[in-house]
Design an enzyme around this catalytic site. Structure first.
Site, PDB file in Angstrom:
ATOM      1  N   SER A 114     -10.519  -5.456  14.612  1.00 42.30           N
ATOM      2  CA  SER A 114     -10.548  -4.500  13.702  1.00 42.30           C
ATOM      3  C   SER A 114     -11.817  -4.556  12.655  1.00 42.30           C
ATOM      4  O   SER A 114     -11.660  -4.678  11.295  1.00 42.30           O
ATOM      5  CB  SER A 114      -9.307  -4.680  13.094  1.00 42.30           C
ATOM      6  OG  SER A 114      -8.996  -5.698  12.455  1.00 42.30           O
TER       7      SER A 114
ATOM      8  N   GLU B 215     -11.224 -10.678  14.385  1.00 45.04           N
ATOM      9  CA  GLU B 215     -10.259  -9.620  14.791  1.00 45.04           C
ATOM     10  C   GLU B 215     -11.184  -8.169  15.311  1.00 45.04           C
ATOM     11  O   GLU B 215     -12.264  -8.172  14.903  1.00 45.04           O
ATOM     12  CB  GLU B 215      -9.410  -9.136  13.797  1.00 45.04           C
ATOM     13  CG  GLU B 215      -8.582 -10.466  13.233  1.00 45.04           C
ATOM     14  CD  GLU B 215      -7.575  -9.791  12.361  1.00 45.04           C
ATOM     15  OE1 GLU B 215      -6.376 -10.111  12.529  1.00 45.04           O
ATOM     16  OE2 GLU B 215      -7.871  -9.009  11.318  1.00 45.04           O
TER      17      GLU B 215
ATOM     18  N   SER C 214      -8.087  -1.412   1.460  1.00 46.15           N
ATOM     19  CA  SER C 214      -8.875  -1.790   2.333  1.00 46.15           C
ATOM     20  C   SER C 214      -9.546  -0.194   2.538  1.00 46.15           C
ATOM     21  O   SER C 214     -10.331   0.482   1.977  1.00 46.15           O
ATOM     22  CB  SER C 214      -8.382  -2.225   3.690  1.00 46.15           C
ATOM     23  OG  SER C 214      -9.242  -2.622   4.368  1.00 46.15           O
ATOM     24  N   HIS C 215      -9.631   0.306   4.087  1.00 49.30           N
ATOM     25  CA  HIS C 215     -10.096   1.026   4.494  1.00 49.30           C
ATOM     26  C   HIS C 215      -9.646   2.533   4.256  1.00 49.30           C
ATOM     27  O   HIS C 215     -10.127   3.720   4.903  1.00 49.30           O
ATOM     28  CB  HIS C 215     -10.655   0.952   6.119  1.00 49.30           C
ATOM     29  CG  HIS C 215      -9.264   0.925   6.836  1.00 49.30           C
ATOM     30  ND1 HIS C 215      -8.718  -0.522   6.565  1.00 49.30           N
ATOM     31  CD2 HIS C 215      -8.563   1.505   7.466  1.00 49.30           C
ATOM     32  CE1 HIS C 215      -7.702  -0.397   7.601  1.00 49.30           C
ATOM     33  NE2 HIS C 215      -7.563   0.896   8.013  1.00 49.30           N
TER      34      HIS C 215
ATOM     35  N   ARG D 172       0.720  -1.215  -0.039  1.00 51.04           N
ATOM     36  CA  ARG D 172      -0.098  -0.138  -0.125  1.00 51.04           C
ATOM     37  C   ARG D 172       1.067   1.313   0.024  1.00 51.04           C
ATOM     38  O   ARG D 172       1.962   1.301   0.734  1.00 51.04           O
ATOM     39  CB  ARG D 172      -0.857   0.104   1.201  1.00 51.04           C
ATOM     40  CG  ARG D 172      -1.866  -1.035   1.184  1.00 51.04           C
ATOM     41  CD  ARG D 172      -3.136  -0.994   2.369  1.00 51.04           C
ATOM     42  NE  ARG D 172      -3.481  -2.052   2.734  1.00 51.04           N
ATOM     43  CZ  ARG D 172      -4.661  -2.289   3.494  1.00 51.04           C
ATOM     44  NH1 ARG D 172      -4.431  -1.439   4.881  1.00 51.04           N
ATOM     45  NH2 ARG D 172      -5.464  -3.439   3.813  1.00 51.04           N
TER      46      ARG D 172
ATOM     47  N   LYS E 295     -11.522 -12.549   5.998  1.00 56.13           N
ATOM     48  CA  LYS E 295     -12.905 -12.121   6.789  1.00 56.13           C
ATOM     49  C   LYS E 295     -13.957 -11.628   5.899  1.00 56.13           C
ATOM     50  O   LYS E 295     -13.619 -11.263   4.570  1.00 56.13           O
ATOM     51  CB  LYS E 295     -12.370 -10.944   7.506  1.00 56.13           C
ATOM     52  CG  LYS E 295     -11.427  -9.937   6.886  1.00 56.13           C
ATOM     53  CD  LYS E 295     -10.983  -8.903   8.025  1.00 56.13           C
ATOM     54  CE  LYS E 295      -9.917  -7.961   7.598  1.00 56.13           C
ATOM     55  NZ  LYS E 295      -8.498  -8.348   7.295  1.00 56.13           N
TER      56      LYS E 295
ATOM     57  N   ASP F 104     -16.339  -1.997   4.849  1.00 56.79           N
ATOM     58  CA  ASP F 104     -15.235  -0.966   4.134  1.00 56.79           C
ATOM     59  C   ASP F 104     -15.044  -1.068   2.856  1.00 56.79           C
ATOM     60  O   ASP F 104     -15.975  -1.812   2.039  1.00 56.79           O
ATOM     61  CB  ASP F 104     -13.941  -1.471   4.969  1.00 56.79           C
ATOM     62  CG  ASP F 104     -13.379  -2.804   4.437  1.00 56.79           C
ATOM     63  OD1 ASP F 104     -14.434  -3.687   4.133  1.00 56.79           O
ATOM     64  OD2 ASP F 104     -12.384  -3.250   4.686  1.00 56.79           O
TER      65      ASP F 104
ATOM     66  N   ASP G 218     -14.516  -6.825   3.166  1.00 58.54           N
ATOM     67  CA  ASP G 218     -14.105  -7.793   4.307  1.00 58.54           C
ATOM     68  C   ASP G 218     -14.452  -7.587   5.506  1.00 58.54           C
ATOM     69  O   ASP G 218     -14.440  -8.387   6.512  1.00 58.54           O
ATOM     70  CB  ASP G 218     -12.773  -8.199   4.218  1.00 58.54           C
ATOM     71  CG  ASP G 218     -11.768  -7.023   4.280  1.00 58.54           C
ATOM     72  OD1 ASP G 218     -12.124  -6.163   4.440  1.00 58.54           O
ATOM     73  OD2 ASP G 218     -10.632  -7.554   4.171  1.00 58.54           O
ATOM     74  N   ARG G 219     -14.833  -6.275   5.846  1.00 62.47           N
ATOM     75  CA  ARG G 219     -14.956  -5.867   7.378  1.00 62.47           C
ATOM     76  C   ARG G 219     -16.281  -5.211   7.307  1.00 62.47           C
ATOM     77  O   ARG G 219     -16.759  -4.461   6.403  1.00 62.47           O
ATOM     78  CB  ARG G 219     -13.842  -5.081   7.807  1.00 62.47           C
ATOM     79  CG  ARG G 219     -12.694  -5.604   7.666  1.00 62.47           C
ATOM     80  CD  ARG G 219     -11.200  -4.820   8.542  1.00 62.47           C
ATOM     81  NE  ARG G 219     -11.300  -3.544   7.875  1.00 62.47           N
ATOM     82  CZ  ARG G 219     -11.112  -2.535   8.524  1.00 62.47           C
ATOM     83  NH1 ARG G 219     -11.064  -2.664   9.985  1.00 62.47           N
ATOM     84  NH2 ARG G 219     -11.202  -1.134   8.075  1.00 62.47           N
TER      85      ARG G 219
END
Length: 581
Positions: free
Chosen positions: A396, A394, A135-136, A41, A407, A306, A310-311
């Protein structure tokens, strides 16, 4: 004849009568392409403006796959729709062709959630998948971009694989590419290409982003029960915020079209390259608009996802917040509501070390093994592959099971809706019942973002020296009426029970005699500038009379200890954390 008809005729369309040349281009290596737990990233501008930065990393990923395994293999490609994804996919296609990959399976318009990529890899037995996501982290030209490589089990790369990619990147002098190869991401179906010096045509399949993943979910949950909850006489009104990330098409197709939730249940469902200028981070800070809309009491269930899906964050009526540590514990305690677990059974449970010990109480009650791993989903993969673990989570905002090796945000939403349908209770009633049975773990996390990396490194180094000194374990800390006696303090290390690999330096832990914990971690998932230090505080309360207290009031003394021994405000010049969860 269209490209999609090639497979029927066994030949390429007229526009591709001349084989596409494979070109070897010279390049110079970069020394900063070490992938973290979430892949590589960086600021988007790094990928956009640094010469061959993208090509170098893609070549390093492809070269890390053994040539014999690579030849003619299948790779899945998807993105969360962020800015620069389409450009990157075009380069990935051109380079995969040149490097001997036989087939790419790509989501429609380049869109695939991370759980969907994991699902498809496993379904079609691909060699792996490339996911374009940070991701986020924010998107757009001024935001972040990321490239993540998932392996053949559908899960994130192990440390061995990421190290191999990094070592290749440090010495790379050339990359292979087919610069004339062009694909249409908007057209579903197969596109075949003849390449120079290649015996078989290179095939690209553009697939429906949702279909395979939806079929998998149908086999896990009782869709009729969920549909009854969302459409029946006692209809549960829900509010789902896709935060303009990848999840929009999934939410509309699965929750609205398939399960009957009204179309206006879903908001921010158009994937935008900059996520509408927002952080696509499902927490109380960045999903504030969802929290506000839940406060009115009109909706009985709320969730935010997100960017890559996955979250997710779960909320009950009146914005009742379900902490991720509680969420995974409640799911584990209620797997009997889910057809998949009734059929497969529950083998073991796992959580990351900073995640509260609420899951441990469930494991004990169900007489199941509990595994405590470092942060990072890849550690759960080995446990699941070896049949040791069925469900994990998790703090998070990530929860999942052995149905895939990532996830899974929407799976988590369907877990909650299934439990609500089965128990005929609200989110708040389910959580409070759980606390009454097993006790409540009060938890919070302070994130200090964008710290000067040197300052963060020395702060953690000095703190480790302090807590690992022999005298520290006899320390007592008095804060107001509370006295905390240190029972154990260490730098967490994990020995994988499957292959014996050791992961060291996974976070500083202080465990007190009453079971309270303080944890300090230097986080590796930010693509932006600076380092992030996370401080976690946890305290267990058995007495139901004390389950309604304010989290900050309960944890205040522990947080005071954390701030005192770390000196974080003095050393960073901060007056407080960037985000509190």
């Amino acid at each position: 004849l269209k490209s999609t008809d090639c497979w029927r005729t066994g030949r390429s369309p007229p526009m591709e009568t001349n084989p596409i040349p494979v070109v070897t281009a010279q390049t110079s290596p970069y020394d900063d392409q070490r992938p973290g737990p979430g892949g590589l990233r960086k600021k988007t501008s790094v990928f956009e403006s640094k010469r061959n930065y993208l090509q170098n990393y893609i070549q390093s990923v492809l070269s890390s796959i053994d040539l014999r395994d690579r030849q003619g293999s299948t790779v899945v490609v998807g993105s969360d729709g962020r800015y620069f994804s389409r450009t990157a996919i075009e380069v990935i296609v051109q380079m995969a062709a040149a490097n001997g990959i036989g087939r790419l399976v790509i989501g429609h318009n380049g869109i695939l959630s991370t759980p969907a990529v994991s699902c498809i890899i496993r379904k079609i037995k691909a060699i792996g998948g490339i996911i374009l996501t940070a991701s986020h982290n924010p998107g757009g030209p001024g935001g972040d971009f990321g490239i993540k490589f998932n392996v053949a089990n559908g899960g994130p790369s192990s440390d061995t694989v990421t190290e191999k990619i990094y070592q290749v990147s440090r010495t790379l002098e050339e990359y292979a590419i087919c610069p004339d190869l062009r694909i249409d991401l908007s057209r579903l179906g197969r596109q075949d290409f003849d390449l120079e010096n290649k015996f078989k045509p290179f095939r690209v399949e553009i697939v429906d982003s949702v279909e395979v993943y939806l079929n998998m979910l149908r086999g896990i949950f009782d869709f009729n029960a969920i549909k009854g909850l969302l459409t029946g006489p006692e209809q549960l009104k829900i509010r789902i915020d896709a935060m303009n990330g990848v999840m929009g098409p999934y939410v509309r197709r699965i929750l609205c079209d398939e399960l009957g939730a009204p179309a206006n249940s879903a908001v921010n469902c158009v994937p935008l390259e900059d996520f509408g200028g927002q952080y696509p981070d499902p927490n109380l800070t960045y999903a504030a608009s969802l929290v506000e809309s839940m406060k009115g009491g009109d909706f009985g269930f709320g969730a935010a996802f997100d960017a890559d899906g996955d979250r997710c964050m779960i909320l009950g009526q009146n914005a009742f917040f379900v902490h991720p540590s509680d969420s995974v514990a409640v799911m584990a305690a209620n797997t009997s509501c889910i057809p998949y677990f009734r059929q497969m059974g529950l083998r073991g449970l796992a959580r990351s070390m900073p995640t509260s010990t609420a899951l441990d109480k469930v494991a004990k009650a169900l007489k199941l093994a509990l595994y405590e791993t470092p942060s990072g989903w890849r550690f759960f993969g080995n446990l699941m592959d070896s049949g040791r673990c069925s469900l994990c989570g998790e703090e998070s905002f990530g929860t999942g099971s052995d149905h895939i090796r990532e996830k899974d945000g929407l799976w988590s939403v369907l877990m909650w809706l299934s439990i609500m349908a089965s128990r005929k209770q609200s989110v708040e009633e389910i959580v409070k019942d759980h606390w009454a049975k097993l006790g409540r773990n009060y938890v919070c996390r302070f994130d200090y973002e964008g710290i000067e990396p040197k300052v963060a490194f020395y702060l953690m180094r000095d703190l480790e020296a302090m807590i690992t000194d022999k005298t520290f374990t006899s320390q007592k800390f008095a804060v107001g009426n509370n006295v905390y006696s240190v029972e154990k303090a260490d730098n967490f290390e994990y020995i994988d029970p499957v292959d014996g690999t050791v992961a060291r330096n996974q976070g500083l832990r202080i465990i007190f005699s009453d079971g309270s914990r303080l944890i300090f971690r230097l986080s590796g998932t930010s693509g932006g500038v600076g380092a992030t230090i996370r401080i976690y505080a946890e305290s267990y309360e058995r007495d139901p009379e004390k389950h309604g207290r304010e989290t900050q009031a309960v944890l205040g003394p522990l947080i005071a200890i954390a701030l005192k021994i770390s000196n974080i405000h003095e050393r960073t010049g901060r007056r407080g954390p960037s985000v509190i969860t």
